[in-house]
Write an enzyme that holds these catalytic residues in place. Sequence first.
Site, PDB file in Angstrom:
ATOM      1  N   ASP A 266      -8.536 -24.857   8.175  1.00 45.14           N
ATOM      2  CA  ASP A 266      -8.745 -23.426   8.415  1.00 45.14           C
ATOM      3  C   ASP A 266      -7.680 -22.862   9.347  1.00 45.14           C
ATOM      4  OD1 ASP A 266      -9.943 -21.021   8.079  1.00 45.14           O
ATOM      5  OD2 ASP A 266     -11.857 -21.570   9.005  1.00 45.14           O
TER       6      ASP A 266
ATOM      7  N   ASN B 230      -7.090  -4.994   0.897  1.00 41.10           N
ATOM      8  CA  ASN B 230      -6.673  -4.394  -0.372  1.00 41.10           C
ATOM      9  C   ASN B 230      -6.206  -5.464  -1.350  1.00 41.10           C
ATOM     10  OD1 ASN B 230      -5.242  -1.119   0.164  1.00 41.10           O
ATOM     11  ND2 ASN B 230      -6.848  -2.103   1.343  1.00 41.10           N
TER      12      ASN B 230
ATOM     13  N   LYS C 246      -0.115 -13.269  -0.327  1.00 43.72           N
ATOM     14  CA  LYS C 246      -1.494 -12.883  -0.011  1.00 43.72           C
ATOM     15  C   LYS C 246      -2.472 -13.549  -0.988  1.00 43.72           C
ATOM     16  CE  LYS C 246      -0.102 -10.002   3.279  1.00 43.72           C
ATOM     17  NZ  LYS C 246      -0.332  -8.671   3.736  1.00 43.72           N
TER      18      LYS C 246
ATOM     19  N   ASP D 175      11.833   3.140   5.106  1.00 47.14           N
ATOM     20  CA  ASP D 175      11.449   1.727   5.105  1.00 47.14           C
ATOM     21  C   ASP D 175      12.659   0.891   5.516  1.00 47.14           C
ATOM     22  OD1 ASP D 175       8.950   0.095   3.396  1.00 47.14           O
ATOM     23  OD2 ASP D 175      10.713  -1.021   4.079  1.00 47.14           O
ATOM     24  N   LYS D 176      12.415  -0.106   6.352  1.00 49.20           N
ATOM     25  CA  LYS D 176      13.479  -1.001   6.808  1.00 49.20           C
ATOM     26  C   LYS D 176      13.855  -2.007   5.723  1.00 49.20           C
ATOM     27  CE  LYS D 176      14.040  -4.463  10.507  1.00 49.20           C
ATOM     28  NZ  LYS D 176      13.336  -5.106  11.636  1.00 49.20           N
TER      29      LYS D 176
ATOM     30  N   TYR E 144      -1.725 -10.247  14.781  1.00 46.95           N
ATOM     31  CA  TYR E 144      -1.608  -9.097  13.872  1.00 46.95           C
ATOM     32  C   TYR E 144      -2.623  -8.016  14.233  1.00 46.95           C
ATOM     33  CZ  TYR E 144      -2.696  -6.237   9.766  1.00 46.95           C
ATOM     34  OH  TYR E 144      -2.983  -5.176   8.941  1.00 46.95           O
TER      35      TYR E 144
ATOM     36  N   GLU F 238       4.353  -5.013  10.252  1.00 51.83           N
ATOM     37  CA  GLU F 238       4.277  -6.420   9.863  1.00 51.83           C
ATOM     38  C   GLU F 238       2.796  -6.638   9.574  1.00 51.83           C
ATOM     39  OE1 GLU F 238       6.486  -8.745   9.326  1.00 51.83           O
ATOM     40  OE2 GLU F 238       8.208  -7.502   9.877  1.00 51.83           O
TER      41      GLU F 238
ATOM     42  N   LYS G 268      -2.154  -4.182  15.757  1.00 52.32           N
ATOM     43  CA  LYS G 268      -2.645  -2.974  15.079  1.00 52.32           C
ATOM     44  C   LYS G 268      -3.617  -2.211  15.997  1.00 52.32           C
ATOM     45  CE  LYS G 268      -1.983  -1.637  11.473  1.00 52.32           C
ATOM     46  NZ  LYS G 268      -0.897  -0.764  10.921  1.00 52.32           N
TER      47      LYS G 268
ATOM     48  N   ILE H 121       0.838  -1.209   0.000  1.00 51.84           N
ATOM     49  CA  ILE H 121       0.000   0.000   0.000  1.00 51.84           C
ATOM     50  C   ILE H 121       0.872   1.258   0.000  1.00 51.84           C
ATOM     51  CG2 ILE H 121      -1.813   1.279   1.210  1.00 51.84           C
ATOM     52  CD1 ILE H 121      -2.708  -1.441   2.398  1.00 51.84           C
TER      53      ILE H 121
ATOM     54  N   ARG I  61     -14.819 -11.196   3.021  1.00 52.92           N
ATOM     55  CA  ARG I  61     -13.960 -10.021   3.128  1.00 52.92           C
ATOM     56  C   ARG I  61     -14.514  -8.932   2.208  1.00 52.92           C
ATOM     57  NH1 ARG I  61     -12.986 -12.615   6.690  1.00 52.92           N
ATOM     58  NH2 ARG I  61     -11.076 -13.609   7.409  1.00 52.92           N
TER      59      ARG I  61
ATOM     60  N   THR J 172      -6.292  -1.131  10.021  1.00 52.38           N
ATOM     61  CA  THR J 172      -7.082  -2.151   9.335  1.00 52.38           C
ATOM     62  C   THR J 172      -8.455  -2.325   9.981  1.00 52.38           C
ATOM     63  OG1 THR J 172      -7.164  -4.559   9.045  1.00 52.38           O
ATOM     64  CG2 THR J 172      -5.796  -3.771  10.813  1.00 52.38           C
ATOM     65  N   ASP J 173      -9.414  -2.852   9.204  1.00 53.25           N
ATOM     66  CA  ASP J 173     -10.726  -3.173   9.796  1.00 53.25           C
ATOM     67  C   ASP J 173     -10.649  -4.423  10.683  1.00 53.25           C
ATOM     68  OD1 ASP J 173     -10.433  -5.109   7.824  1.00 53.25           O
ATOM     69  OD2 ASP J 173     -12.409  -4.824   6.931  1.00 53.25           O
ATOM     70  N   GLU J 174      -9.505  -5.124  10.634  1.00 57.12           N
ATOM     71  CA  GLU J 174      -9.399  -6.355  11.436  1.00 57.12           C
ATOM     72  C   GLU J 174      -9.374  -6.062  12.939  1.00 57.12           C
ATOM     73  OE1 GLU J 174      -6.815  -9.449   9.983  1.00 57.12           O
ATOM     74  OE2 GLU J 174      -6.864  -8.635   7.964  1.00 57.12           O
TER      75      GLU J 174
HETATM   76  N1  LIG Z   1      -2.880  -5.078   2.944  1.00 49.93           N
HETATM   77  C1  LIG Z   1      -4.102  -4.789   3.381  1.00 49.93           C
HETATM   78  O1  LIG Z   1      -5.084  -5.331   2.875  1.00 49.93           O
HETATM   79  C2  LIG Z   1      -4.295  -3.769   4.473  1.00 49.93           C
HETATM   80  C3  LIG Z   1      -5.595  -3.349   4.761  1.00 49.93           C
HETATM   81  C4  LIG Z   1      -5.784  -2.348   5.731  1.00 49.93           C
HETATM   82  C5  LIG Z   1      -4.704  -1.797   6.379  1.00 49.93           C
HETATM   83  N2  LIG Z   1      -3.448  -2.242   6.095  1.00 49.93           N
HETATM   84  C6  LIG Z   1      -2.322  -1.586   6.805  1.00 49.93           C
HETATM   85  O2  LIG Z   1      -1.639  -0.803   5.849  1.00 49.93           O
HETATM   86  C7  LIG Z   1      -0.236  -0.788   6.135  1.00 49.93           C
HETATM   87  C8  LIG Z   1       0.532  -1.260   4.934  1.00 49.93           C
HETATM   88  O3  LIG Z   1       0.120  -2.584   4.583  1.00 49.93           O
HETATM   89  P1  LIG Z   1       0.795  -3.372   3.374  1.00 49.93           P
HETATM   90  O4  LIG Z   1      -0.140  -4.424   2.953  1.00 49.93           O
HETATM   91  O5  LIG Z   1       1.315  -2.404   2.385  1.00 49.93           O
HETATM   92  O6  LIG Z   1       2.037  -4.053   4.141  1.00 49.93           O
HETATM   93  P2  LIG Z   1       3.374  -4.655   3.546  1.00 49.93           P
HETATM   94  O7  LIG Z   1       3.730  -5.802   4.439  1.00 49.93           O
HETATM   95  O8  LIG Z   1       3.247  -4.893   2.074  1.00 49.93           O
HETATM   96  O9  LIG Z   1       4.428  -3.481   3.721  1.00 49.93           O
HETATM   97  C9  LIG Z   1       4.958  -3.094   4.955  1.00 49.93           C
HETATM   98  C10 LIG Z   1       6.194  -2.245   4.717  1.00 49.93           C
HETATM   99  O10 LIG Z   1       6.692  -1.829   5.992  1.00 49.93           O
HETATM  100  C11 LIG Z   1       8.104  -2.031   6.018  1.00 49.93           C
HETATM  101  N3  LIG Z   1       8.489  -2.271   7.414  1.00 49.93           N
HETATM  102  C12 LIG Z   1       8.182  -3.355   8.180  1.00 49.93           C
HETATM  103  N4  LIG Z   1       8.739  -3.227   9.399  1.00 49.93           N
HETATM  104  C13 LIG Z   1       9.385  -2.034   9.414  1.00 49.93           C
HETATM  105  C14 LIG Z   1      10.124  -1.323  10.392  1.00 49.93           C
HETATM  106  N5  LIG Z   1      10.336  -1.840  11.622  1.00 49.93           N
HETATM  107  N6  LIG Z   1      10.640  -0.107  10.078  1.00 49.93           N
HETATM  108  C15 LIG Z   1      10.457   0.429   8.826  1.00 49.93           C
HETATM  109  N7  LIG Z   1       9.767  -0.217   7.856  1.00 49.93           N
HETATM  110  C16 LIG Z   1       9.238  -1.422   8.147  1.00 49.93           C
HETATM  111  C17 LIG Z   1       8.337  -3.234   5.125  1.00 49.93           C
HETATM  112  O11 LIG Z   1       9.694  -3.299   4.655  1.00 49.93           O
HETATM  113  C18 LIG Z   1       7.318  -2.999   4.013  1.00 49.93           C
HETATM  114  O12 LIG Z   1       7.874  -2.198   2.980  1.00 49.93           O
HETATM  115  C19 LIG Z   1      -0.057  -1.670   7.371  1.00 49.93           C
HETATM  116  O13 LIG Z   1       0.017  -0.846   8.486  1.00 49.93           O
HETATM  117  C20 LIG Z   1      -1.304  -2.531   7.400  1.00 49.93           C
HETATM  118  O14 LIG Z   1      -1.630  -2.885   8.721  1.00 49.93           O
HETATM  119  C21 LIG Z   1      -3.219  -3.207   5.155  1.00 49.93           C
END
Ligand SMILES: NC(=O)c1ccc[n+]([C@@H]2O[C@H](COP(=O)([O-])OP(=O)(O)OC[C@H]3O[C@@H](n4cnc5c(N)ncnc54)[C@H](O)[C@@H]3O)[C@@H](O)[C@H]2O)c1
Length: 352
Positions: free
Chosen positions: A291, A192, A201, A35-36, A162, A86, A166, A15, A226, A136-138
């Site tokens: 499951d 997403n 995913k 980003d890490k 997780y 994460e 959050k 995202i 979902r 997240t909605d979770e």
């Molecule tokens: N994917 C979904 O469907 C969804 C839905 C709602 C909300 N979210 C939220 O949106 C955000 C992004 O989700 P995503 O799917 O893009 O996740 P993702 O796992 O694809 O990306 C996470 C990013 O964070 C970086 N990261 C992880 N730990 C780190 C740290 N300690 N320091 C710096 N960077 C770090 C990773 O390198 C990665 O680039 C998250 O907070 C997630 O909870 C995701």
Amino acid sequence: MHVKTFLITGGAGFIGSAVVRELIHNTKHTVVNIDKLTYAGNLESLASIEGSDRYTFEQADICDAQAMQRLFEKYQPDVVMHLAAESHVDRSIDGPAEFIQTNVVGTAVLLEAARSYWNGLEGERRAAFRFHHISTDEVYGDLEGTDDLFTEQTPYAPSSPYSASKASSDHLVRAWQRTYGLPTLVTNCSNNYGPYHFPEKLIPLMILNALAGKPLPVYGDGQQIRDWLFVEDHARALIKVATEGSVGETYNIGGHNEKANLAVVETLCDLLQELVPQETSYRELITFVTDRPGHDVRYAIDASKIEHELGWVPQETFETGLRKTVQWYLVNETWWKRVQDGSYQGQRLGSL
Ligand SMILES: NC(=O)c1ccc[n+]([C@@H]2O[C@H](COP(=O)([O-])OP(=O)(O)OC[C@H]3O[C@@H](n4cnc5c(N)ncnc54)[C@H](O)[C@@H]3O)[C@@H](O)[C@H]2O)c1
């Protein structure tokens, strides 16, 4: 439009990279991506904007307080959009510690760095500063009835490590707003999908397994529901909230696309059959597996607040978004093959 500096955490993720691409391609704002680069971070998702002089990348861990303080001082952001986390539920069940560290401790460290920086701002810059936490909605747990929807007032009841991590981070953000007056915003979004999605995913996993003739593993009976949102619609919603949302508010974001997991997989199979026809239906690859423990049954978002207050509506339907996604994976084999064979991780050395 007043040009701002956005500090994005997790901008190499699924995202985050969509938000960075949207900001660089379609606005005049400046972006600093922190980003890490964990396994989920992929700088190749940013290839289309890395040459922009409005974009900077910094490899750093949000849990590193000194690094965060230094980066706030160096870049003097107007807006923080905090996406680093994460994010994979199955991984949180296998190893929750990393989720607590990044999602809870990391968010607290970032809030403190933001607070200290914001305290040093004055006048208009201090008033206009925003800390937008992406969640997240979770956090709401799951829904029993078929008509219920998650609203911004739904009590938190997270089920997995997780979602619990959050939920904790959401509480921290609201506490920093209430206690210190830090101008925060929180968004809670549904699942997403779209381009550049890491192939562990559901949707990308199914597309790539089907193309490889491998089984399509569906948890339980596949009837978990979902609410799906195309990632670029989410990115546009996030930028709207960060720039136009009211301080202290929470906005739920969703696509009004409630689908059972099995129906999603069947739709993907039918789309592939149309785009990459083969003799036997891709549906024959579907296999049901044990499951996930604590698996939530149904999520569904009421996104009427962001629609009414900020005028955001998704541009894609599930059908158009899913078709775009399948087509993207078909023409971007290099991106996902480099994720599958691990070579995308070579980028770390180059960026240090
Ligand atoms: N994917 C979904 O469907 C969804 C839905 C709602 C909300 N979210 C939220 O949106 C955000 C992004 O989700 P995503 O799917 O893009 O996740 P993702 O796992 O694809 O990306 C996470 C990013 O964070 C970086 N990261 C992880 N730990 C780190 C740290 N300690 N320091 C710096 N960077 C770090 C990773 O390198 C990665 O680039 C998250 O907070 C997630 O909870 C995701």
